[in-house]
Design a protein around this motif. Structure first.
Motif, PDB file in Angstrom:
ATOM      1  N   TYR C  50       0.854  -1.185   0.000  1.00 50.01           N
ATOM      2  CA  TYR C  50       0.000   0.000   0.000  1.00 50.01           C
ATOM      3  C   TYR C  50       0.883   1.226   0.000  1.00 50.01           C
ATOM      4  CZ  TYR C  50       1.166   0.650   4.917  1.00 50.01           C
ATOM      5  OH  TYR C  50       1.857   0.861   6.086  1.00 50.01           O
ATOM      6  N   MET C  51       0.310   2.345  -0.343  1.00 46.09           N
ATOM      7  CA  MET C  51       1.049   3.614  -0.367  1.00 46.09           C
ATOM      8  C   MET C  51       0.118   4.698   0.150  1.00 46.09           C
ATOM      9  SD  MET C  51       2.818   5.309  -3.701  1.00 46.09           S
ATOM     10  CE  MET C  51       1.928   6.727  -4.320  1.00 46.09           C
ATOM     11  N   GLY C  52       0.556   5.409   1.182  1.00 45.11           N
ATOM     12  CA  GLY C  52      -0.219   6.529   1.715  1.00 45.11           C
ATOM     13  C   GLY C  52      -1.178   6.132   2.813  1.00 45.11           C
ATOM     14  N   MET C  93      -4.423   9.635  -4.685  1.00 44.12           N
ATOM     15  CA  MET C  93      -3.016   9.720  -4.325  1.00 44.12           C
ATOM     16  C   MET C  93      -2.553   8.603  -3.395  1.00 44.12           C
ATOM     17  SD  MET C  93      -1.397  12.013  -5.918  1.00 44.12           S
ATOM     18  CE  MET C  93      -2.016  13.066  -7.262  1.00 44.12           C
ATOM     19  N   CYS C  94      -3.475   7.727  -2.995  1.00 46.30           N
ATOM     20  CA  CYS C  94      -3.119   6.542  -2.222  1.00 46.30           C
ATOM     21  C   CYS C  94      -3.363   5.319  -3.092  1.00 46.30           C
ATOM     22  CB  CYS C  94      -3.970   6.451  -0.959  1.00 46.30           C
ATOM     23  SG  CYS C  94      -3.674   7.813   0.161  1.00 46.30           S
ATOM     24  N   GLU C  95      -2.593   4.299  -2.858  1.00 46.40           N
ATOM     25  CA  GLU C  95      -2.650   3.127  -3.733  1.00 46.40           C
ATOM     26  C   GLU C  95      -2.583   1.864  -2.886  1.00 46.40           C
ATOM     27  OE1 GLU C  95      -2.528   4.022  -7.128  1.00 46.40           O
ATOM     28  OE2 GLU C  95      -2.455   2.019  -8.017  1.00 46.40           O
ATOM     29  N   ILE C  96      -3.250   0.806  -3.344  1.00 48.85           N
ATOM     30  CA  ILE C  96      -3.210  -0.458  -2.597  1.00 48.85           C
ATOM     31  C   ILE C  96      -3.111  -1.616  -3.574  1.00 48.85           C
ATOM     32  CG2 ILE C  96      -5.739  -0.766  -2.482  1.00 48.85           C
ATOM     33  CD1 ILE C  96      -5.218  -1.653   0.527  1.00 48.85           C
ATOM     34  N   LYS C  97      -2.433  -2.646  -3.155  1.00 48.66           N
ATOM     35  CA  LYS C  97      -2.241  -3.811  -4.027  1.00 48.66           C
ATOM     36  C   LYS C  97      -2.689  -5.074  -3.302  1.00 48.66           C
ATOM     37  CE  LYS C  97       2.018  -4.841  -5.144  1.00 48.66           C
ATOM     38  NZ  LYS C  97       3.319  -4.687  -5.817  1.00 48.66           N
ATOM     39  N   LYS C 218      -4.212  -3.992  -8.341  1.00 47.21           N
ATOM     40  CA  LYS C 218      -3.732  -2.762  -7.689  1.00 47.21           C
ATOM     41  C   LYS C 218      -4.580  -1.598  -8.169  1.00 47.21           C
ATOM     42  CE  LYS C 218       0.346   0.145  -8.432  1.00 47.21           C
ATOM     43  NZ  LYS C 218      -0.117   0.664  -9.723  1.00 47.21           N
ATOM     44  N   ASP C 220      -6.100   2.680  -6.986  1.00 42.75           N
ATOM     45  CA  ASP C 220      -5.952   3.791  -6.050  1.00 42.75           C
ATOM     46  C   ASP C 220      -7.175   3.845  -5.137  1.00 42.75           C
ATOM     47  OD1 ASP C 220      -7.968   5.713  -7.172  1.00 42.75           O
ATOM     48  OD2 ASP C 220      -6.647   5.595  -8.910  1.00 42.75           O
TER      49      ASP C 220
END
Lengths: 310, 310, 310, 310
Positions: C50-52, C93-97, C218, C220
């Motif tokens: 994940y990001m953010g 602006m957030c990302e998840i896989k 993946k 956002d």
């Protein structure tokens, strides 16, 4: 004037030609095809091509071998159903292509809609025309005090005069210097044969954001309606809304059933939050609710009362 | 048979109608509009609509008021230039819509191309037909020993017979049980009025991946060519390549200049890596290079020699 | 069992490792990172990266140099505002896989969400496992009589028994024949050394749509919520809703403020049409309205009354 | 100066914090995380977040339960293979987010890459800073005589002086008038309490295209490389190439194997057309070929000879 004499003649010539096709045709849209519909002081919207009509939405929704349904009323009913239940893919099956002339600051908002195809006039390659946007007096609004991205009353008197003077003078100056840096006369000949002229891709940076650019912009019916729902909305900046309003008319000519469903279920409707919905239910049950007891913030409460006209 | 009598009649009727339009028309594509072009044993590709032609690519590239350039040879030259320099946006200005009938396992590969609009026949909502793909004997290939996703020689004799028997029998059985679970007779009446029948959205899971589905698929010219560059390629699975090959023909009818440029600069061309390019330069300079001295892996060396036919 | 012993061990090993980062960290999501959260009989959802976090949404909305705002309550307020006014870009602006194991018929619905990145296990290249979905008795629903894509009461008695028998037997047979065509024993050795084995890309077509596949998926945060708004909805097929429900929990762990705003303004809210809104206003004003006078169709009237619980 | 003292302090503070994570970490990228890497006279690129690393590409390609392969050399080999054969989906499984400060005319080129998420600083809502781009003397290029979108030799002497004078003076004037129209002093207080001030969304149109804007820009690894292949290319305008060059360094820090494969198979390689490939084969076979006999246009022949350095 949005069009030169040559451009107007080229459009007129194009409009005299016609050919036979087996494809779906939208007669009301054909009527205005290629015409430059004026927007703002030098801009326009031209429909230059389209694909599909109301029946094509129905055809795609049914994955059918023929066209639409047997009855026109069934087509309308299915389109309403699809719009109400937010089925998007059948609406994606129609496509429209516009030629748009618009100020650069409007283009910068517009381009944020990514689900579209765009081919813009290149100022790296070509020289921009001496055309810039100056608002009409009734659109020269003051900054809103309550909404940081909103407008307030129209400016008037000396303040308005000064703004017009600055906008016009600075734009004229910027263009004059643009040509000087390019070493380009009005007739296309070099101003000074001894100079090289600055690269176009650099000289353009002296132009301000009210200069006009133009592009071909193509999107599908679903994404056109999504664009219009945001840009024909009262919260959109007036200058882009002026384009959206003209495009709403082209939508009506192209796919009248979709247009009507769009006005009924998107533009004219309202979204309630979970708490907002609970408030409405209480009010309908005759319970008294105020902002404090509602669970809504003061701002949300105001917004809800505005929607309900209470 | 890809079409029922009713469907064929509906298409024929549609093909007899025509109307006048001011839009660009592609006559060679009009000729086959709506026709079911057969693919595999029960599949087809039908062009059901399109927007634009070769001149529309030129028109968009120039952001022009009229159509194309003055001379046809200039149009061709500009299209070649755009393709060679990988300008993509002018090619996105044309759009095409297909109705495709295809086995589900082909549909699963196809759908990975995301830049397209799709409306698929819904097996939650409707009942699928009793049509499944069985390869022709010449396509019943063995697993490749060297390439894990490749095919080898064609299977023959008893092994082939057994495969055909299994594929046909299992598919027929799956469909028979599908109808039984739905409690649906061939005539649409319930098999047993005392039973409810399983929900369609569940019963469909008993069908195998060779059953046919169908969809409307719409994309722009650039993305169509990208799709074809991958799916008409020798590395693509035969079954999807069969569709791509038929679509290549429709591309040629629609935009012949773009088709030719695509064959010249994409399908027929080659990409060299930095090291591969260095090898070619050395060879042209008369230096002797072998795999060891090349800096390429054995596999890349083989691939390069294959491209150069050496 | 969704995981083999080897797979479980590999996940456990991965979960013991940790490293230091300057990036935003979502502690509650870290807790379950890599774990296989079970769904249906053999499926799972695993968050693999994940990001953010909530603050990253705020940071992007403000195009700021630091993280979030000064106060947590301001972050929450801004997120509510963004959600309410349908600002989408900060949520992108957030990302998840995820790593997901799911029946093929579920994958076919899921893949229609195009704004995501997907890498699926390849049955051209590899051999699928012998795992297929069989509904639990409480999910074996009859076809709805009133809604063509809906479910009715649960099947029971001999009809249910027969369905289970057919689903299980056909799936087992399909897999047995899949291996036979591949000439592949359970131990990976050829069943018959004298045979070639059918190409994997062909043999897979004998498997039915309830077999499990898996992929990395993946997306956002905005598109995840859009996916959940459609797939965690009561109208979605149960089998995909089971995945969406588990993913809703991961959303709550990842970005709790966004999750709450999503539940308040999307999942729990309601959309009114223009006519529907007019009806509500009349009712609030004490006027009597019925379906006939409302301007709504019978169906829309029913839907509106359901929303208003009247 | 790209950063104010406050901004620099906020970044420094952010860089002192760290936390523990189970996710993949790219240590060389962590080193420069949040730092403003300067570009042009007032611009910068800051990596503000990322997801995944080289091993994550491998992990996605294999749809695996653990991380990467057993051996680092295998990871590199697989990445090279994926890049060579243009598999795109595994590279889409990593994501990076930048904060970029850039002149508006660069932003207008950049935004044409649609497969990215963007959140731009809003000049409807906020007031832009007094920062505009002035090229360094060595970048003040003349218009190319042969390539309409190219640059020629650098301008010098009085012509250069005049260009600098115009660019600086017009920009300074535009900003001065921007503030005057806003009725906004340098200290944020109204210049004249008796005036309303023009709406921000209107006043901004007086600024020229060399003013700086900023945005958060997020994309996946595949699309980052695609962006770099176009924007770090010799044909890109210098001003956007300056950003791409700095981003190439961040790519190397993030995913060194992907970076190397990208340089080998994309940036350093070459594409041959079908006819160009035939020419190379003939040359390798010792046949003499010239432009006339080659089937290539004069321009394509020149381009091919340049690639082959002959």
């Amino acid at each position: 004037m949005p069009l030169s004499t040559d451009q107007a003649a080229e459009i007129d010539r194009l409009r005299t030609e016609s050919a036979s096709t087996r494809r779906a045709v939208a007669p009301a849209l054909e009527e205005i095809l290629y015409q430059a519909l004026p927007v703002l002081d030098h801009g326009f919207v031209r429909v230059v091509d389209y694909m599909g009509d109301d029946a094509a939405v129905v055809q795609a929704a049914r994955v059918s071998y023929g066209r639409g349904t047997k009855k026109v009323s069934e087509d309308r009913g299915l389109i309403n159903y699809l719009m109400r239940h937010r089925h998007t893919t059948p609406f994606e099956m129609c496509e429209i292509k516009y030629h748009v002339k618009l100020p650069i600051f409007v283009a910068r908002q517009w381009i944020r809609h990514r689900t579209a195809n765009v081919n813009e006039y290149s100022a790296r390659y070509s020289i921009l025309d001496n055309e810039f946007y100056i608002p009409r007096p009734e659109h020269l609004a003051a900054q809103s005090k309550t909404n940081r991205q909103g407008r307030d009353a129209v400016l008037a008197g000396p303040e308005a005069e000064r703004v017009f003077e600055l906008l016009k003078r600075d734009s004229a100056l910027a263009y004059e210097h643009y040509l000087e840096m390019l070493n380009e006369g009005e007739d296309g000949a070099p101003l000074d044969p001894g100079r090289s002229g600055l690269a176009r891709e650099l000289a353009r940076m002296n132009l301000s954001l009210n200069f006009y650019t133009q592009w071909y912009w193509k999107t599908d019916l679903y994404n056109l309606m999504h664009f219009l729902s945001l840009r024909a909305d009262a919260h959109a900046q007036y200058e882009i809304r002026a384009y959206a309003d003209v495009m709403l008319d082209t939508l009506k000519r192209w796919t009248p059933f979709c247009h009507d469903a769009f006005m009924e279920y998107r533009m004219g409707g309202a979204s309630l939050s979970r708490t907002g919905l609970a408030v409405v239910k209480k009010m309908l049950a005759g319970e008294s609710v105020d902002q404090k007891s509602s669970g809504l913030s003061a701002r949300e409460w105001r917004e809800l009362m505005a929607v309900l006209e209470r």
